[in-house]
Write a protein that holds these residues in place. Structure first.
Motif, mmCIF file in Angstrom:
data_model
loop_
_atom_site.group_PDB
_atom_site.id
_atom_site.type_symbol
_atom_site.label_atom_id
_atom_site.label_comp_id
_atom_site.label_asym_id
_atom_site.label_seq_id
_atom_site.Cartn_x
_atom_site.Cartn_y
_atom_site.Cartn_z
ATOM 1 N N VAL A 144 19.130 -8.766 -19.641
ATOM 2 C CA VAL A 144 18.107 -9.727 -20.274
ATOM 3 C C VAL A 144 18.251 -9.394 -21.845
ATOM 4 O O VAL A 144 18.140 -8.334 -22.152
ATOM 5 N N THR A 145 18.014 -10.548 -22.595
ATOM 6 C CA THR A 145 17.795 -10.493 -23.868
ATOM 7 C C THR A 145 16.585 -11.004 -24.310
ATOM 8 O O THR A 145 16.177 -12.116 -24.031
ATOM 9 N N MET A 146 15.715 -10.249 -25.027
ATOM 10 C CA MET A 146 14.415 -10.675 -25.488
ATOM 11 C C MET A 146 13.967 -9.804 -26.814
ATOM 12 O O MET A 146 14.690 -8.977 -27.075
ATOM 13 N N ASP A 147 12.946 -10.492 -27.210
ATOM 14 C CA ASP A 147 12.369 -10.006 -28.593
ATOM 15 C C ASP A 147 11.417 -8.865 -28.277
ATOM 16 O O ASP A 147 10.590 -8.810 -27.075
ATOM 17 N N ILE A 148 11.570 -7.778 -29.076
ATOM 18 C CA ILE A 148 10.663 -6.614 -28.905
ATOM 19 C C ILE A 148 10.131 -6.310 -30.125
ATOM 20 O O ILE A 148 10.295 -6.663 -31.102
ATOM 21 N N ILE A 149 8.924 -5.318 -29.879
ATOM 22 C CA ILE A 149 8.247 -4.842 -31.132
ATOM 23 C C ILE A 149 8.488 -3.318 -31.123
ATOM 24 O O ILE A 149 8.421 -2.729 -30.344
ATOM 25 N N ARG A 150 9.037 -2.950 -32.151
ATOM 26 C CA ARG A 150 9.093 -1.612 -32.260
ATOM 27 C C ARG A 150 8.844 -0.801 -33.446
ATOM 28 O O ARG A 150 8.341 -1.567 -34.499
ATOM 29 N N GLU A 151 8.445 0.407 -33.640
ATOM 30 C CA GLU A 151 8.016 1.242 -34.641
ATOM 31 C C GLU A 151 9.216 1.603 -35.826
ATOM 32 O O GLU A 151 10.148 2.345 -35.228
ATOM 33 N N LYS A 203 10.184 -6.328 -12.366
ATOM 34 C CA LYS A 203 10.651 -6.261 -13.402
ATOM 35 C C LYS A 203 11.898 -7.248 -13.774
ATOM 36 O O LYS A 203 12.022 -7.767 -14.552
ATOM 37 N N LEU A 204 12.516 -7.606 -12.505
ATOM 38 C CA LEU A 204 13.489 -8.796 -12.547
ATOM 39 C C LEU A 204 13.004 -10.162 -12.688
ATOM 40 O O LEU A 204 13.250 -10.823 -13.597
ATOM 41 N N ILE A 205 11.735 -10.270 -12.188
ATOM 42 C CA ILE A 205 10.891 -11.839 -12.545
ATOM 43 C C ILE A 205 10.372 -11.639 -13.996
ATOM 44 O O ILE A 205 10.391 -12.544 -14.480
ATOM 45 N N SER A 208 13.035 -12.389 -16.294
ATOM 46 C CA SER A 208 13.376 -13.930 -16.370
ATOM 47 C C SER A 208 12.451 -14.650 -16.931
ATOM 48 O O SER A 208 12.776 -15.839 -17.543
ATOM 49 N N GLU A 209 11.031 -14.308 -17.153
ATOM 50 C CA GLU A 209 10.089 -14.994 -17.573
ATOM 51 C C GLU A 209 10.111 -15.123 -18.871
ATOM 52 O O GLU A 209 9.636 -15.679 -19.800
ATOM 53 N N VAL A 210 10.236 -13.850 -19.587
ATOM 54 C CA VAL A 210 10.075 -13.516 -21.113
ATOM 55 C C VAL A 210 11.456 -13.353 -21.984
ATOM 56 O O VAL A 210 11.405 -13.357 -23.150
ATOM 57 N N GLY A 211 12.559 -13.377 -21.352
ATOM 58 C CA GLY A 211 13.618 -13.285 -22.089
ATOM 59 C C GLY A 211 14.918 -14.181 -21.333
ATOM 60 O O GLY A 211 14.613 -15.175 -20.427
#
Length: 239
Positions: A144-151, A203-205, A208-211
């Protein structure tokens, strides 16, 4: 006293004579009986429908050949590990039509699911599903490729990251196709159905919803685990 002994001896002699006569007559009957018998597999206990049949639930019964059903089964191995299509009563001869293979698709998708596992559907396109060359029975990894927030340096920033979600996942169906058919490769499909453990389904679902999901087709000769790897833009650009 003599009469009593004589009576006992006479009684024992009569019993022995009767027993020998019975055995003799049974032998004559057996010699005269030209009926050919066969042993068929029968249920030793009542078996509910949709039950996986084990060896302990089976026995054999000898019947005349002419009474054997054309679909009778004669070997335990042909029954053990199969699923009962309907209820089977104790003593009932088990027929081929009474059984379903564990991975059969003849009765619908549900019978192809391994007990303890679940079927989950994902939307696919030509890019995410290897140009629709994935078939039922194949195994895939899911990324999955998705946007994340990191420090970073004490401040929060947004980044794009690609992660392994699951590895070595079995494909149960592509679209409505449940049987493997190479001639169906490349045909456009909207969905793919995967077999996953219940604990992996959330986690798979969510992925698929966020990425954006991608499926990596595996070799049928490779079941090696690579680990939950990930990559960011920095890994690509080196910055």
């Amino acid at each position: 006293m003599i009469n009593k002994k004589l009576l006992v001896i006479t009684l024992l002699f009569s019993i022995a004579t009767a027993a020998l006569t019975y055995l003799y007559l049974e032998k004559i009957k057996s010699d005269l009986d030209t009926t050919e018998y066969v042993e068929v597999i029968v249920a030793s206990v009542s078996i509910p429908p949709d039950t996986l049949i084990g060896r302990e639930s089976l026995t054999t019964k000898k019947i005349p050949v002419e009474y054997a059903h054309p679909n009778s089964i004669y070997k335990f191995d042909a029954v053990v590990g199969k699923v009962a299509r309907g209820p089977l009563t104790k003593g009932e001869a088990i027929l081929q039509t009474h059984l379903i293979d564990q991975k059969s698709t003849e009765e619908g998708l549900a019978y192809s699911i391994t007990p303890g596992m679940r079927a989950v559907t994902l939307g696919i396109n030509r890019i995410s599903a290897a140009s629709y060359l994935i078939l039922p029975g194949d195994w895939v990894d899911i990324l999955v490729t998705m946007d994340i927030i990191r420090e970073v340096g004490g401040r929060r920033e947004q980044a794009t990251q690609t992660n392994y979600v699951l590895e070595n996942v079995e494909v149960l169906a592509v679209g409505t196709q449940m049987r493997r058919n190479v001639s169906e490769q490349g045909k456009e499909q909207q969905t793919i159905i995967l077999q996953v453990a219940p604990e992996d389904a959330p986690k798979l679902i969510l992925a698929s919803e966020v990425g954006s999901i991608k499926l990596l087709l595996r070799s049928p000769r490779d079941d090696k685990q690579v680990g939950l790897l990930s990559a960011t833009l920095e890994d690509i650009t080196g910055k």
